[in-house]
Design an enzyme around this catalytic site. Structure first.
Site, PDB file in Angstrom:
ATOM      1  N   GLN A 101       1.283  -8.513  -2.851  1.00  0.00           N
ATOM      2  CA  GLN A 101       1.581  -8.027  -4.193  1.00  0.00           C
ATOM      3  C   GLN A 101       2.729  -8.849  -4.764  1.00  0.00           C
ATOM      4  O   GLN A 101       3.833  -8.899  -4.193  1.00  0.00           O
ATOM      5  CB  GLN A 101       1.949  -6.547  -4.216  1.00  0.00           C
ATOM      6  N   TYR A 188       7.482  -2.225 -14.380  1.00  0.00           N
ATOM      7  CA  TYR A 188       8.024  -3.544 -14.076  1.00  0.00           C
ATOM      8  C   TYR A 188       7.678  -4.547 -15.182  1.00  0.00           C
ATOM      9  O   TYR A 188       7.135  -4.170 -16.211  1.00  0.00           O
ATOM     10  CB  TYR A 188       7.565  -3.982 -12.684  1.00  0.00           C
ATOM     11  N   ARG A 236      -2.670  -4.485 -10.571  1.00  0.00           N
ATOM     12  CA  ARG A 236      -2.333  -3.061 -10.514  1.00  0.00           C
ATOM     13  C   ARG A 236      -1.829  -2.587 -11.873  1.00  0.00           C
ATOM     14  O   ARG A 236      -0.914  -3.188 -12.450  1.00  0.00           O
ATOM     15  CB  ARG A 236      -1.269  -2.778  -9.446  1.00  0.00           C
ATOM     16  N   GLY A 325      -1.162   6.036   0.092  1.00  0.00           N
ATOM     17  CA  GLY A 325       0.175   5.489   0.255  1.00  0.00           C
ATOM     18  C   GLY A 325       0.981   6.171   1.334  1.00  0.00           C
ATOM     19  O   GLY A 325       1.018   5.721   2.482  1.00  0.00           O
ATOM     20  N   ARG A 326       1.641   7.279   0.988  1.00  0.00           N
ATOM     21  CA  ARG A 326       2.517   7.951   1.947  1.00  0.00           C
ATOM     22  C   ARG A 326       1.840   8.262   3.289  1.00  0.00           C
ATOM     23  O   ARG A 326       2.478   8.143   4.333  1.00  0.00           O
ATOM     24  CB  ARG A 326       3.083   9.220   1.328  1.00  0.00           C
TER      25      ARG A 326
END
Length: 372
Positions: A101, A188, A236, A325-326
């Site tokens: 990424q 971002y 993304r 994810g987590r």
């Protein structure tokens, strides 16, 4: 479970993924210092999880001014490329597939992370109330501080950053990655151009929707040039998250247009980050079907998915792959746990950012043994 949708193979460019389970990017702040280089510990962490259909690495900054959090890795020096090669070799040795990424945080940084320089953004708009992780906060200990006030990029500087993305994509391929994912979400830099409330430019990169998508378009094309193959590039996006101070006045129109543009460019996939906090905005099913209609490539969704919800999404046709994810933090054998509906371990929040092996590579397998 022979016809379990999560465990059907999927063709992604030249890759054949053995399942539809994606390990998404998660910042863990374990890069070696000084130099922000990926290391043996990170290689072990990713290799433990190599049975995912696809791994997307934690965000790796494309240039020094793109860094926004302490101890995060970069991919703009020879030593950083060599560090990432340790990771890709380890993942490939376990039969896995991994994309890098690529990350430029823009205004979500602090002068202490940038050698005293001011962060940059589409516009001179501070992300007020948004904190970033630095190595020496109050009392000289690591912690979170308010993101610094940014300055607006000039046209010439925008062109330089597009070139930095192109170079980072080349570096990623040199480091052995199977492809790259552009982080254009979560507030971002690319997101700071797309979303209307973060972009008050009046030149070719601001104002109209077409102008606000220009930077995304140029960077996506640069990544294709850098990798040499559009099917090695994913993007993304986070249409509704309003994370880190970014929001759009008409997100459905904006992100359907972005998806259509990325389809025309020909990237391999779009990775949709859904909001995953308790009172987060809901992403309507109708919107997901519209995204499927606007974009013909692969669609990955991430956001508090369970095995049951993931299977339903793939069966419904609006998702091709699901990112967890987590759960991947505390479950190195998550793929096997999903296959057998086994219980999931909980991660230790205090070890998410910074430190060593504790909370990174020491989570046991379901049978209690150490992860290989």
């Amino acid at each position: 479970m022979q016809h379990d949708p999560l465990f059907q193979p999927f063709k992604l460019g030249t890759l054949t993924l053995p399942n539809r389970i994606v390990m998404p990017p998660m910042t863990r702040s374990r890069a070696s210092q000084p130099g922000d280089e990926a290391n043996d510990l990170m290689a072990e962490y990713y290799a433990q999880r190599a049975d995912a259909g696809l791994i997307v690495s934690e965000g790796t900054y494309i240039a020094p001014l793109g860094k926004g959090y302490a101890w995060t890795p970069g991919i703009c020096t020879a030593a950083q490329v060599e560090g990432w090669r340790k990771v890709t070799n380890a993942v490939h040795a376990k039969g896995g597939r991994i994309f890098a990424q690529l990350w430029h945080v823009g205004r979500l940084s602090h002068t202490s992370l940038l050698g005293g320089e001011q962060p940059v953004s589409s516009s001179a708009l501070q992300a007020k109330g948004v904190n970033v992780f630095i190595a020496s906060g109050e009392a000289g200990v690591p912690g979170f501080v308010q993101a610094s006030e940014p300055r607006a990029l000039s046209i010439a500087e925008i062109r330089d950053i597009v070139a930095q993305y192109r170079a980072a994509a080349r570096n990623a391929i040199d480091a052995g990655f199977d492809g790259v994912e552009l982080h254009a979400a979560n507030g971002y830099l690319v997101n700071q151009f797309i979303d209307s409330n973060a972009n008050n430019r009046t030149d070719a990169y601001g104002g109209s929707l077409d102008n606000r998508l220009r930077f995304l378009d140029e960077v996506a094309r640069a990544l294709i040039e850098g990798t040499g193959d559009a099917q090695r590039v994913g993007i993304r996006l986070a249409p509704l998250t309003t994370l880190n101070g970014c929001a759009d006045a008409d997100p459905e129109t904006t992100y359907l247009a972005a998806a259509k543009r990325l389809g025309e460019i020909g990237v391999a996939y779009i990775h949709i980050a859904e909001a995953d906090w308790d009172d987060a905005p809901h992403m309507p099913l109708e919107f997901k079907h519209k995204l499927r209609g606007a974009y013909s490539g692969a669609l990955i969704y991430a956001g508090r998915y369970t095995g049951e919800r993931a299977r339903a999404a793939i069966d419904a046709g609006w998702a091709d792959l699901i990112a967890f994810g987590r759960p991947f933090v505390a479950n190195p054998d998550l793929v096997q746990r999903l296959r057998t509906a086994a219980p999931l371990a909980e991660h230790r929040r205090e070890t998410l950012f910074g430190g060593g092996a504790q909370g990174l590579t020491d989570y046991p397998l379901l049978d209690g043994s150490a992860a290989a």
